[in-house]
Design a protein around this motif. Structure first.
Motif, PDB file in Angstrom:
ATOM      1  N   GLY A   1      14.378  10.866  -5.078  1.00  0.00           N
ATOM      2  CA  GLY A   1      13.391  11.347  -6.038  1.00  0.00           C
ATOM      3  C   GLY A   1      12.794  10.229  -6.875  1.00  0.00           C
ATOM      4  N   ALA A   2      13.664   9.313  -7.323  1.00  0.00           N
ATOM      5  CA  ALA A   2      13.207   8.283  -8.275  1.00  0.00           C
ATOM      6  C   ALA A   2      12.326   7.254  -7.575  1.00  0.00           C
ATOM      7  CB  ALA A   2      14.409   7.599  -8.898  1.00  0.00           C
ATOM      8  N   ILE A   3      11.238   6.887  -8.243  1.00  0.00           N
ATOM      9  CA  ILE A   3      10.266   5.967  -7.641  1.00  0.00           C
ATOM     10  C   ILE A   3      10.875   4.583  -7.423  1.00  0.00           C
ATOM     11  CG2 ILE A   3       9.192   5.476  -9.907  1.00  0.00           C
ATOM     12  CD1 ILE A   3       7.311   5.583  -6.575  1.00  0.00           C
ATOM     13  N   HIS A   4      11.785   4.167  -8.348  1.00  0.00           N
ATOM     14  CA  HIS A   4      12.352   2.817  -8.180  1.00  0.00           C
ATOM     15  C   HIS A   4      13.233   2.734  -6.936  1.00  0.00           C
ATOM     16  CE1 HIS A   4      16.396   3.793  -9.684  1.00  0.00           C
ATOM     17  NE2 HIS A   4      15.786   4.593 -10.516  1.00  0.00           N
ATOM     18  N   GLU A   5      13.885   3.864  -6.602  1.00  0.00           N
ATOM     19  CA  GLU A   5      14.719   3.876  -5.390  1.00  0.00           C
ATOM     20  C   GLU A   5      13.845   3.744  -4.148  1.00  0.00           C
ATOM     21  OE1 GLU A   5      17.128   7.345  -5.280  1.00  0.00           O
ATOM     22  OE2 GLU A   5      18.437   6.646  -6.892  1.00  0.00           O
ATOM     23  N   ILE A   6      12.692   4.425  -4.178  1.00  0.00           N
ATOM     24  CA  ILE A   6      11.766   4.370  -3.042  1.00  0.00           C
ATOM     25  C   ILE A   6      11.243   2.942  -2.889  1.00  0.00           C
ATOM     26  CG2 ILE A   6       9.535   5.196  -2.178  1.00  0.00           C
ATOM     27  CD1 ILE A   6      10.110   7.821  -3.653  1.00  0.00           C
ATOM     28  N   GLU A   7      10.872   2.342  -4.005  1.00  0.00           N
ATOM     29  CA  GLU A   7      10.337   0.976  -3.958  1.00  0.00           C
ATOM     30  C   GLU A   7      11.369  -0.002  -3.425  1.00  0.00           C
ATOM     31  OE1 GLU A   7       8.511  -0.456  -7.475  1.00  0.00           O
ATOM     32  OE2 GLU A   7       7.232   1.296  -7.661  1.00  0.00           O
TER      33      GLU A   7
ATOM     34  N   MET B   1      -6.240   0.309  -3.290  1.00  0.00           N
ATOM     35  CA  MET B   1      -5.563  -0.073  -2.048  1.00  0.00           C
ATOM     36  C   MET B   1      -6.027  -1.454  -1.581  1.00  0.00           C
ATOM     37  SD  MET B   1      -3.473   2.234  -1.245  1.00  0.00           S
ATOM     38  CE  MET B   1      -3.040   3.256  -2.614  1.00  0.00           C
ATOM     39  N   ILE B   2      -5.124  -2.145  -0.880  1.00  0.00           N
ATOM     40  CA  ILE B   2      -5.452  -3.494  -0.412  1.00  0.00           C
ATOM     41  C   ILE B   2      -5.944  -3.402   1.027  1.00  0.00           C
ATOM     42  CG2 ILE B   2      -4.564  -5.838  -0.111  1.00  0.00           C
ATOM     43  CD1 ILE B   2      -2.125  -4.803  -1.865  1.00  0.00           C
TER      44      ILE B   2
ATOM     45  N   ASN C   1       0.826  -1.207   0.000  1.00  0.00           N
ATOM     46  CA  ASN C   1       0.000   0.000   0.000  1.00  0.00           C
ATOM     47  C   ASN C   1       0.861   1.259   0.000  1.00  0.00           C
ATOM     48  OD1 ASN C   1      -2.567  -1.067  -0.153  1.00  0.00           O
ATOM     49  ND2 ASN C   1      -2.788  -1.281   2.055  1.00  0.00           N
ATOM     50  N   ILE C   2       1.917   1.259   0.822  1.00  0.00           N
ATOM     51  CA  ILE C   2       2.778   2.441   0.880  1.00  0.00           C
ATOM     52  C   ILE C   2       3.487   2.622  -0.471  1.00  0.00           C
ATOM     53  CG2 ILE C   2       4.779   3.493   2.015  1.00  0.00           C
ATOM     54  CD1 ILE C   2       3.924   2.101   4.584  1.00  0.00           C
ATOM     55  N   GLN C   3       3.956   1.507  -1.035  1.00  0.00           N
ATOM     56  CA  GLN C   3       4.601   1.599  -2.364  1.00  0.00           C
ATOM     57  C   GLN C   3       3.628   2.151  -3.392  1.00  0.00           C
ATOM     58  OE1 GLN C   3       6.040  -2.366  -3.106  1.00  0.00           O
ATOM     59  NE2 GLN C   3       8.112  -1.864  -2.452  1.00  0.00           N
TER      60      GLN C   3
END
Lengths: 358, 85
Positions: free
Chosen positions: A291-297, A244-245, A224-226
Protein backbone atom coordinates in the motif's frame (compact mmCIF):
# COMPACT_ATOMS: atom_id res chain seq x y z
CA UNK A 1 49.62 1.48 -43.43
CA UNK A 2 50.25 3.25 -40.19
CA UNK A 3 46.49 3.33 -39.63
CA UNK A 4 46.15 -0.39 -40.20
CA UNK A 5 49.01 -1.29 -37.91
CA UNK A 6 48.05 1.10 -35.15
CA UNK A 7 44.35 0.12 -35.18
CA UNK A 8 44.46 -3.21 -33.33
CA UNK A 9 47.16 -1.94 -30.95
CA UNK A 10 44.96 1.04 -30.01
CA UNK A 11 41.99 -1.29 -29.55
CA UNK A 12 43.97 -3.56 -27.26
CA UNK A 13 45.09 -0.57 -25.23
CA UNK A 14 41.47 0.56 -24.81
CA UNK A 15 40.37 -2.97 -24.08
CA UNK A 16 42.96 -3.26 -21.30
CA UNK A 17 41.90 0.12 -19.85
CA UNK A 18 38.24 -0.91 -19.87
CA UNK A 19 39.06 -4.12 -18.03
CA UNK A 20 41.14 -2.19 -15.50
CA UNK A 21 38.42 0.37 -14.77
CA UNK A 22 35.57 -2.14 -14.68
CA UNK A 23 37.47 -4.45 -12.32
CA UNK A 24 38.13 -1.56 -9.94
CA UNK A 25 34.42 -0.73 -9.95
CA UNK A 26 33.51 -4.35 -9.24
CA UNK A 27 35.94 -4.49 -6.32
CA UNK A 28 34.54 -1.22 -4.94
CA UNK A 29 31.02 -2.52 -5.31
CA UNK A 30 31.91 -5.59 -3.28
CA UNK A 31 32.98 -3.27 -0.46
CA UNK A 32 29.61 -1.49 -0.20
CA UNK A 33 27.70 -2.01 3.03
CA UNK A 34 25.90 -5.39 2.88
CA UNK A 35 22.28 -5.98 3.86
CA UNK A 36 23.21 -7.64 7.17
CA UNK A 37 25.03 -4.49 8.30
CA UNK A 38 21.99 -2.34 7.52
CA UNK A 39 19.88 -4.69 9.60
CA UNK A 40 22.40 -4.36 12.45
CA UNK A 41 22.42 -0.58 12.12
CA UNK A 42 18.63 -0.50 12.43
CA UNK A 43 19.08 -1.47 16.07
CA UNK A 44 21.80 1.09 16.78
CA UNK A 45 21.62 4.64 18.12
CA UNK A 46 22.93 7.63 16.14
CA UNK A 47 26.37 7.77 17.86
CA UNK A 48 26.75 4.03 17.30
CA UNK A 49 25.86 4.43 13.62
CA UNK A 50 28.39 7.28 13.33
CA UNK A 51 31.07 5.10 14.87
CA UNK A 52 30.10 2.18 12.63
CA UNK A 53 30.29 4.34 9.50
CA UNK A 54 33.62 5.71 10.76
CA UNK A 55 35.02 2.19 10.61
CA UNK A 56 34.07 1.67 6.96
CA UNK A 57 34.88 3.57 3.75
CA UNK A 58 33.79 6.83 5.38
CA UNK A 59 36.58 6.86 7.97
CA UNK A 60 38.65 9.69 6.49
CA UNK A 61 35.62 12.01 6.14
CA UNK A 62 34.35 11.28 9.66
CA UNK A 63 37.84 11.93 11.07
CA UNK A 64 38.32 15.06 9.01
CA UNK A 65 34.94 16.60 9.81
CA UNK A 66 34.72 15.34 13.40
CA UNK A 67 36.15 18.59 14.77
CA UNK A 68 33.77 20.93 12.91
CA UNK A 69 30.50 18.97 13.03
CA UNK A 70 28.71 16.67 15.42
CA UNK A 71 25.67 14.38 15.54
CA UNK A 72 23.46 14.20 12.49
CA UNK A 73 25.32 17.03 10.71
CA UNK A 74 28.59 15.12 10.93
CA UNK A 75 27.00 12.06 9.29
CA UNK A 76 25.29 14.12 6.58
CA UNK A 77 28.43 16.08 5.73
CA UNK A 78 30.67 13.02 5.76
CA UNK A 79 28.29 11.16 3.44
CA UNK A 80 28.06 14.08 0.98
CA UNK A 81 31.81 14.63 0.96
CA UNK A 82 32.51 10.97 0.48
CA UNK A 83 30.03 10.68 -2.38
CA UNK A 84 31.43 13.72 -4.17
CA UNK A 85 35.03 12.61 -3.65
CA UNK A 86 34.26 9.09 -4.81
CA UNK A 87 32.49 10.26 -7.97
CA UNK A 88 35.25 12.71 -8.88
CA UNK A 89 37.82 10.00 -8.28
CA UNK A 90 35.97 7.60 -10.59
CA UNK A 91 35.76 10.26 -13.26
CA UNK A 92 39.56 10.53 -13.11
CA UNK A 93 40.24 6.83 -13.40
CA UNK A 94 37.80 5.77 -16.14
CA UNK A 95 39.33 5.82 -19.62
CA UNK A 96 38.35 7.38 -22.95
CA UNK A 97 34.75 7.03 -23.98
CA UNK A 98 33.72 5.67 -20.62
CA UNK A 99 34.73 9.00 -19.12
CA UNK A 100 32.49 10.79 -21.58
CA UNK A 101 29.46 8.69 -20.65
CA UNK A 102 30.23 8.81 -16.93
CA UNK A 103 30.58 12.60 -17.01
CA UNK A 104 27.28 12.76 -18.89
CA UNK A 105 25.59 10.67 -16.22
CA UNK A 106 27.07 12.73 -13.37
CA UNK A 107 25.54 15.94 -14.68
CA UNK A 108 22.42 15.11 -12.70
CA UNK A 109 24.27 16.35 -9.63
CA UNK A 110 24.73 19.73 -11.29
CA UNK A 111 20.97 19.98 -11.65
CA UNK A 112 20.43 18.98 -8.04
CA UNK A 113 23.03 21.50 -6.82
CA UNK A 114 21.81 24.36 -8.99
CA UNK A 115 18.17 23.84 -7.99
CA UNK A 116 19.21 23.67 -4.33
CA UNK A 117 21.12 26.95 -4.68
CA UNK A 118 18.17 28.58 -6.49
CA UNK A 119 15.72 27.46 -3.81
CA UNK A 120 18.11 28.60 -1.08
CA UNK A 121 18.64 32.01 -2.67
CA UNK A 122 14.89 32.42 -3.12
CA UNK A 123 14.32 31.75 0.56
CA UNK A 124 17.34 33.78 1.69
CA UNK A 125 19.28 30.87 3.19
CA UNK A 126 22.88 31.64 4.26
CA UNK A 127 25.60 30.55 1.81
CA UNK A 128 27.35 28.53 4.51
CA UNK A 129 24.18 26.55 5.27
CA UNK A 130 23.59 25.94 1.57
CA UNK A 131 27.15 24.74 1.07
CA UNK A 132 26.54 21.97 3.60
CA UNK A 133 23.81 20.39 1.49
CA UNK A 134 25.56 20.56 -1.88
CA UNK A 135 27.16 17.47 -3.40
CA UNK A 136 29.84 18.64 -5.85
CA UNK A 137 29.87 15.35 -7.77
CA UNK A 138 29.07 16.68 -11.23
CA UNK A 139 30.75 19.01 -13.69
CA UNK A 140 30.39 21.99 -11.37
CA UNK A 141 33.08 21.46 -8.76
CA UNK A 142 33.43 23.04 -5.32
CA UNK A 143 35.00 26.22 -6.72
CA UNK A 144 32.27 26.71 -9.31
CA UNK A 145 29.55 26.08 -6.73
CA UNK A 146 31.20 28.51 -4.29
CA UNK A 147 31.15 31.13 -7.01
CA UNK A 148 27.42 30.51 -7.51
CA UNK A 149 26.84 30.77 -3.77
CA UNK A 150 28.31 34.26 -3.69
CA UNK A 151 25.69 35.50 -6.18
CA UNK A 152 22.91 37.46 -4.55
CA UNK A 153 19.73 36.49 -6.38
CA UNK A 154 18.44 33.46 -8.34
CA UNK A 155 18.61 35.55 -11.55
CA UNK A 156 22.30 36.24 -10.97
CA UNK A 157 22.95 32.54 -10.29
CA UNK A 158 21.32 31.63 -13.60
CA UNK A 159 23.27 34.38 -15.36
CA UNK A 160 26.52 32.94 -13.97
CA UNK A 161 25.64 29.56 -15.51
CA UNK A 162 25.70 30.90 -19.05
CA UNK A 163 27.39 28.38 -21.30
CA UNK A 164 26.25 25.32 -19.35
CA UNK A 165 24.18 22.71 -21.15
CA UNK A 166 21.08 23.41 -19.14
CA UNK A 167 21.32 27.19 -19.31
CA UNK A 168 18.64 27.58 -22.05
CA UNK A 169 16.09 25.69 -19.92
CA UNK A 170 17.02 27.66 -16.81
CA UNK A 171 16.73 30.95 -18.65
CA UNK A 172 13.34 29.99 -20.10
CA UNK A 173 11.77 28.60 -16.93
CA UNK A 174 13.19 30.88 -14.23
CA UNK A 175 10.73 33.79 -14.65
CA UNK A 176 7.77 31.43 -14.20
CA UNK A 177 9.40 29.79 -11.17
CA UNK A 178 10.07 33.18 -9.58
CA UNK A 179 6.54 34.27 -10.27
CA UNK A 180 4.90 31.19 -8.77
CA UNK A 181 7.53 30.72 -6.06
CA UNK A 182 7.79 27.03 -6.94
CA UNK A 183 10.77 25.44 -8.61
CA UNK A 184 9.02 22.11 -9.23
CA UNK A 185 8.26 22.78 -12.90
CA UNK A 186 11.75 24.14 -13.50
CA UNK A 187 13.23 21.03 -11.90
CA UNK A 188 11.05 18.73 -14.03
CA UNK A 189 12.11 20.51 -17.18
CA UNK A 190 15.78 20.36 -16.19
CA UNK A 191 15.60 16.62 -15.60
CA UNK A 192 13.71 16.07 -18.85
CA UNK A 193 16.43 18.06 -20.62
CA UNK A 194 19.06 15.97 -18.83
CA UNK A 195 17.54 12.70 -20.03
CA UNK A 196 17.10 14.03 -23.58
CA UNK A 197 20.76 15.03 -23.56
CA UNK A 198 21.80 11.61 -22.25
CA UNK A 199 19.93 9.96 -25.13
CA UNK A 200 21.60 12.36 -27.57
CA UNK A 201 25.03 11.51 -26.13
CA UNK A 202 24.33 7.79 -26.36
CA UNK A 203 23.07 7.91 -29.93
CA UNK A 204 25.64 10.17 -31.50
CA UNK A 205 27.64 7.19 -32.74
CA UNK A 206 30.29 6.83 -30.04
CA UNK A 207 31.27 3.21 -29.49
CA UNK A 208 29.50 1.77 -26.46
CA UNK A 209 26.61 4.21 -26.83
CA UNK A 210 24.06 1.45 -27.42
CA UNK A 211 24.88 -0.12 -24.07
CA UNK A 212 24.62 3.28 -22.37
CA UNK A 213 21.24 3.73 -24.06
CA UNK A 214 20.01 0.49 -22.50
CA UNK A 215 20.72 1.95 -19.07
CA UNK A 216 19.06 5.27 -19.92
CA UNK A 217 15.88 3.54 -21.11
CA UNK A 218 15.75 1.41 -17.99
CA UNK A 219 16.23 4.49 -15.82
CA UNK A 220 13.55 6.47 -17.65
CA UNK A 221 11.10 3.56 -17.49
CA UNK A 222 11.65 3.12 -13.77
CA UNK A 223 11.25 6.85 -13.11
CA UNK A 224 8.07 6.99 -15.18
CA UNK A 225 6.52 3.97 -13.47
CA UNK A 226 7.48 5.36 -10.05
CA UNK A 227 5.95 8.69 -11.00
CA UNK A 228 2.75 7.00 -12.13
CA UNK A 229 2.46 5.26 -8.79
CA UNK A 230 3.22 8.55 -7.00
CA UNK A 231 0.54 10.35 -8.99
CA UNK A 232 -1.96 7.61 -8.16
CA UNK A 233 -1.05 7.89 -4.48
CA UNK A 234 -1.59 11.66 -4.70
CA UNK A 235 -4.90 11.15 -6.59
CA UNK A 236 -3.71 13.29 -9.51
CA UNK A 237 -5.98 12.57 -12.45
CA UNK A 238 -5.18 15.51 -14.69
CA UNK A 239 -2.95 15.56 -17.78
CA UNK A 240 0.27 13.90 -16.69
CA UNK A 241 2.05 14.18 -20.05
CA UNK A 242 4.11 17.07 -18.84
CA UNK A 243 5.35 15.10 -15.84
CA UNK A 244 6.52 12.07 -17.82
CA UNK A 245 10.00 11.64 -19.27
CA UNK A 246 10.01 10.88 -23.00
CA UNK A 247 12.53 8.47 -24.51
CA UNK A 248 11.80 5.27 -22.55
CA UNK A 249 10.09 2.15 -23.84
CA UNK A 250 6.67 3.67 -23.08
CA UNK A 251 5.50 6.63 -25.11
CA UNK A 252 4.17 9.64 -23.21
CA UNK A 253 0.70 9.00 -24.69
CA UNK A 254 0.73 5.45 -23.36
CA UNK A 255 1.72 6.69 -19.93
CA UNK A 256 -1.10 9.21 -20.04
CA UNK A 257 -3.55 6.42 -20.90
CA UNK A 258 -2.19 4.28 -18.04
CA UNK A 259 -2.54 7.12 -15.55
CA UNK A 260 -6.19 7.50 -16.55
CA UNK A 261 -7.12 4.01 -15.34
CA UNK A 262 -9.23 4.27 -12.21
CA UNK A 263 -8.80 0.86 -10.68
CA UNK A 264 -5.40 0.05 -9.18
CA UNK A 265 -5.44 -3.64 -10.19
CA UNK A 266 -6.49 -2.69 -13.69
CA UNK A 267 -3.59 -0.21 -13.81
CA UNK A 268 -1.07 -2.84 -12.71
CA UNK A 269 -2.48 -5.35 -15.24
CA UNK A 270 -2.21 -2.79 -18.05
CA UNK A 271 1.35 -2.00 -17.00
CA UNK A 272 2.23 -5.69 -16.93
CA UNK A 273 1.00 -6.13 -20.48
CA UNK A 274 3.51 -3.51 -21.64
CA UNK A 275 6.44 -4.86 -19.68
CA UNK A 276 8.65 -7.62 -21.05
CA UNK A 277 11.29 -8.25 -18.39
CA UNK A 278 10.45 -10.98 -15.89
CA UNK A 279 11.95 -9.31 -12.76
CA UNK A 280 9.83 -6.21 -13.33
CA UNK A 281 6.73 -8.35 -13.91
CA UNK A 282 7.38 -10.14 -10.63
CA UNK A 283 7.95 -6.83 -8.84
CA UNK A 284 4.68 -5.42 -10.20
CA UNK A 285 2.88 -8.52 -8.98
CA UNK A 286 4.48 -8.07 -5.54
CA UNK A 287 3.51 -4.38 -5.54
CA UNK A 288 -0.14 -5.39 -5.85
CA UNK A 289 -0.11 -6.28 -2.16
CA UNK A 290 1.73 -3.16 -1.04
CA UNK A 291 0.00 0.00 0.00
CA UNK A 292 2.68 2.49 1.01
CA UNK A 293 4.22 4.49 -1.83
CA UNK A 294 7.73 4.31 -0.35
CA UNK A 295 7.59 0.50 -0.41
CA UNK A 296 6.59 0.57 -4.07
CA UNK A 297 9.40 2.98 -4.90
CA UNK A 298 11.99 0.91 -3.07
CA UNK A 299 10.77 -2.28 -4.80
CA UNK A 300 11.00 -0.63 -8.25
CA UNK A 301 14.45 0.82 -7.48
CA UNK A 302 15.64 -2.60 -6.37
CA UNK A 303 14.39 -4.11 -9.65
CA UNK A 304 16.20 -1.40 -11.60
CA UNK A 305 19.48 -2.06 -9.77
CA UNK A 306 19.15 -5.82 -10.24
CA UNK A 307 18.35 -5.37 -13.90
CA UNK A 308 21.36 -3.08 -14.36
CA UNK A 309 23.55 -5.64 -12.65
CA UNK A 310 22.22 -8.31 -15.01
CA UNK A 311 22.93 -6.22 -18.12
CA UNK A 312 26.37 -5.31 -16.78
CA UNK A 313 27.22 -9.01 -16.66
CA UNK A 314 26.23 -9.33 -20.30
CA UNK A 315 28.54 -6.41 -21.16
CA UNK A 316 31.25 -6.80 -18.50
CA UNK A 317 33.69 -4.27 -19.96
CA UNK A 318 31.44 -1.36 -20.79
CA UNK A 319 30.05 1.70 -19.05
CA UNK A 320 27.51 -0.44 -17.18
CA UNK A 321 29.68 -1.86 -14.36
CA UNK A 322 30.68 1.73 -13.62
CA UNK A 323 27.07 2.94 -13.63
CA UNK A 324 26.01 0.02 -11.43
CA UNK A 325 28.59 1.07 -8.84
CA UNK A 326 27.68 4.77 -9.09
CA UNK A 327 23.98 4.00 -8.61
CA UNK A 328 24.54 1.57 -5.76
CA UNK A 329 26.85 4.03 -4.04
CA UNK A 330 24.18 6.70 -4.41
CA UNK A 331 21.64 4.47 -2.69
CA UNK A 332 24.12 3.47 0.01
CA UNK A 333 24.55 7.13 0.90
CA UNK A 334 20.78 7.68 0.73
CA UNK A 335 20.23 4.66 3.01
CA UNK A 336 22.76 5.83 5.58
CA UNK A 337 21.29 9.30 5.52
CA UNK A 338 17.77 7.91 5.98
CA UNK A 339 19.00 5.74 8.84
CA UNK A 340 20.77 8.60 10.57
CA UNK A 341 17.87 11.03 10.05
CA UNK A 342 15.34 8.43 11.14
CA UNK A 343 17.27 7.61 14.30
CA UNK A 344 17.61 11.33 15.02
CA UNK A 345 13.83 11.66 14.73
CA UNK A 346 13.35 8.64 16.98
CA UNK A 347 11.66 6.41 14.41
CA UNK A 348 11.59 2.68 15.18
CA UNK A 349 13.83 0.32 13.19
CA UNK A 350 10.94 -1.56 11.57
CA UNK A 351 9.55 1.66 10.13
CA UNK A 352 12.96 2.75 8.81
CA UNK A 353 13.60 -0.60 7.15
CA UNK A 354 10.85 0.11 4.63
CA UNK A 355 12.75 3.13 3.34
CA UNK A 356 16.08 1.41 2.73
CA UNK A 357 17.13 0.09 -0.68
CA UNK A 358 18.97 -3.06 0.38
CA UNK B 1 77.10 -29.79 -71.28
CA UNK B 2 75.90 -28.74 -67.83
CA UNK B 3 72.16 -27.90 -67.49
CA UNK B 4 71.96 -24.94 -65.18
CA UNK B 5 68.11 -24.84 -65.30
CA UNK B 6 67.55 -27.91 -63.13
CA UNK B 7 69.41 -28.81 -60.02
CA UNK B 8 69.59 -32.34 -58.81
CA UNK B 9 68.38 -32.88 -55.26
CA UNK B 10 70.98 -34.64 -53.30
CA UNK B 11 70.26 -36.42 -50.00
CA UNK B 12 72.16 -33.69 -48.11
CA UNK B 13 70.01 -30.99 -49.64
CA UNK B 14 66.78 -32.77 -48.62
CA UNK B 15 68.06 -33.25 -45.06
CA UNK B 16 69.12 -29.62 -44.82
CA UNK B 17 65.72 -28.49 -46.09
CA UNK B 18 63.93 -30.67 -43.55
CA UNK B 19 66.07 -29.27 -40.76
CA UNK B 20 65.21 -25.77 -41.93
CA UNK B 21 61.51 -26.59 -41.95
CA UNK B 22 61.73 -28.04 -38.46
CA UNK B 23 63.50 -24.91 -37.23
CA UNK B 24 60.82 -22.76 -38.87
CA UNK B 25 58.08 -24.85 -37.21
CA UNK B 26 59.78 -24.55 -33.85
CA UNK B 27 60.09 -20.80 -34.30
CA UNK B 28 56.41 -20.52 -35.17
CA UNK B 29 55.44 -22.68 -32.20
CA UNK B 30 57.29 -20.39 -29.81
CA UNK B 31 56.37 -17.12 -31.55
CA UNK B 32 52.65 -17.70 -31.97
CA UNK B 33 52.13 -19.15 -28.52
CA UNK B 34 54.12 -16.20 -27.14
CA UNK B 35 51.69 -13.77 -28.80
CA UNK B 36 48.70 -15.80 -27.58
CA UNK B 37 50.03 -15.80 -24.02
CA UNK B 38 50.61 -12.04 -24.28
CA UNK B 39 47.04 -11.36 -25.41
CA UNK B 40 45.62 -13.55 -22.66
CA UNK B 41 47.84 -11.95 -20.03
CA UNK B 42 46.88 -8.47 -21.17
CA UNK B 43 43.29 -9.00 -20.10
CA UNK B 44 44.14 -10.82 -16.89
CA UNK B 45 46.95 -8.39 -16.07
CA UNK B 46 44.69 -5.33 -16.47
CA UNK B 47 42.10 -6.88 -14.17
CA UNK B 48 44.86 -7.90 -11.75
CA UNK B 49 46.27 -4.38 -11.56
CA UNK B 50 42.76 -3.00 -11.09
CA UNK B 51 41.99 -5.43 -8.28
CA UNK B 52 45.34 -4.80 -6.58
CA UNK B 53 44.85 -1.03 -6.78
CA UNK B 54 41.67 -1.44 -4.73
CA UNK B 55 42.84 -4.19 -2.40
CA UNK B 56 46.54 -4.92 -1.90
CA UNK B 57 45.85 -8.20 -0.15
CA UNK B 58 44.95 -9.92 -3.43
CA UNK B 59 48.37 -9.26 -5.00
CA UNK B 60 49.71 -12.81 -4.47
CA UNK B 61 46.56 -14.40 -5.85
CA UNK B 62 46.27 -12.20 -8.93
CA UNK B 63 49.97 -12.64 -9.70
CA UNK B 64 49.34 -16.37 -9.85
CA UNK B 65 46.31 -15.88 -12.10
CA UNK B 66 48.26 -13.56 -14.41
CA UNK B 67 50.97 -16.12 -15.12
CA UNK B 68 48.59 -19.00 -15.82
CA UNK B 69 48.54 -18.21 -19.60
CA UNK B 70 52.29 -18.87 -19.55
CA UNK B 71 51.25 -22.53 -19.88
CA UNK B 72 50.33 -21.74 -23.49
CA UNK B 73 53.86 -20.68 -24.30
CA UNK B 74 55.27 -23.62 -22.33
CA UNK B 75 53.29 -26.00 -24.54
CA UNK B 76 54.73 -24.14 -27.54
CA UNK B 77 58.21 -24.59 -26.09
CA UNK B 78 57.61 -28.33 -25.63
CA UNK B 79 56.48 -28.64 -29.26
CA UNK B 80 59.52 -26.65 -30.41
CA UNK B 81 61.93 -28.83 -28.42
CA UNK B 82 60.28 -32.01 -29.74
CA UNK B 83 60.67 -30.69 -33.28
CA UNK B 84 64.30 -29.80 -32.86
CA UNK B 85 65.58 -32.77 -30.87
Amino acid sequence: MAGISSGPATNYKFYANYIYACTRMRVRRSRLIPREDYLRMLNMSLPEITRFIGETNYRSEIDELGTSFSGINLVEEALSWNLAKEYQNILELVPGKLKYFTASYLRRWDIQNVVTILRGKMQGVQAGKLREVLVPAGRLDKVALDRLLTEESPERVVEALKGERFYPILEKELPRAMETGSFAHLENELYKGYYARLIADATEGIKGGKIFLKYIKLEIDTRNIQNLFRLRAGHVREDVRELMIPGGSFSVEELQRLSGLEDRDEFIDALKRQVRTTPLLNALEAIRGKGAIHEIEVALTRVQLDQMERISKRYPFSVLPILVYLEEKKYEVANLRALARGKEAGLPGERLQGYLVM
Amino acid sequence: MVDFGTAELTLEMVQASQLGMRALGAGLAIGLTGIAAGVAEMAIGSAAVGATAENRDVFGLVLLLTVIPETIVISGLVVALLLLF
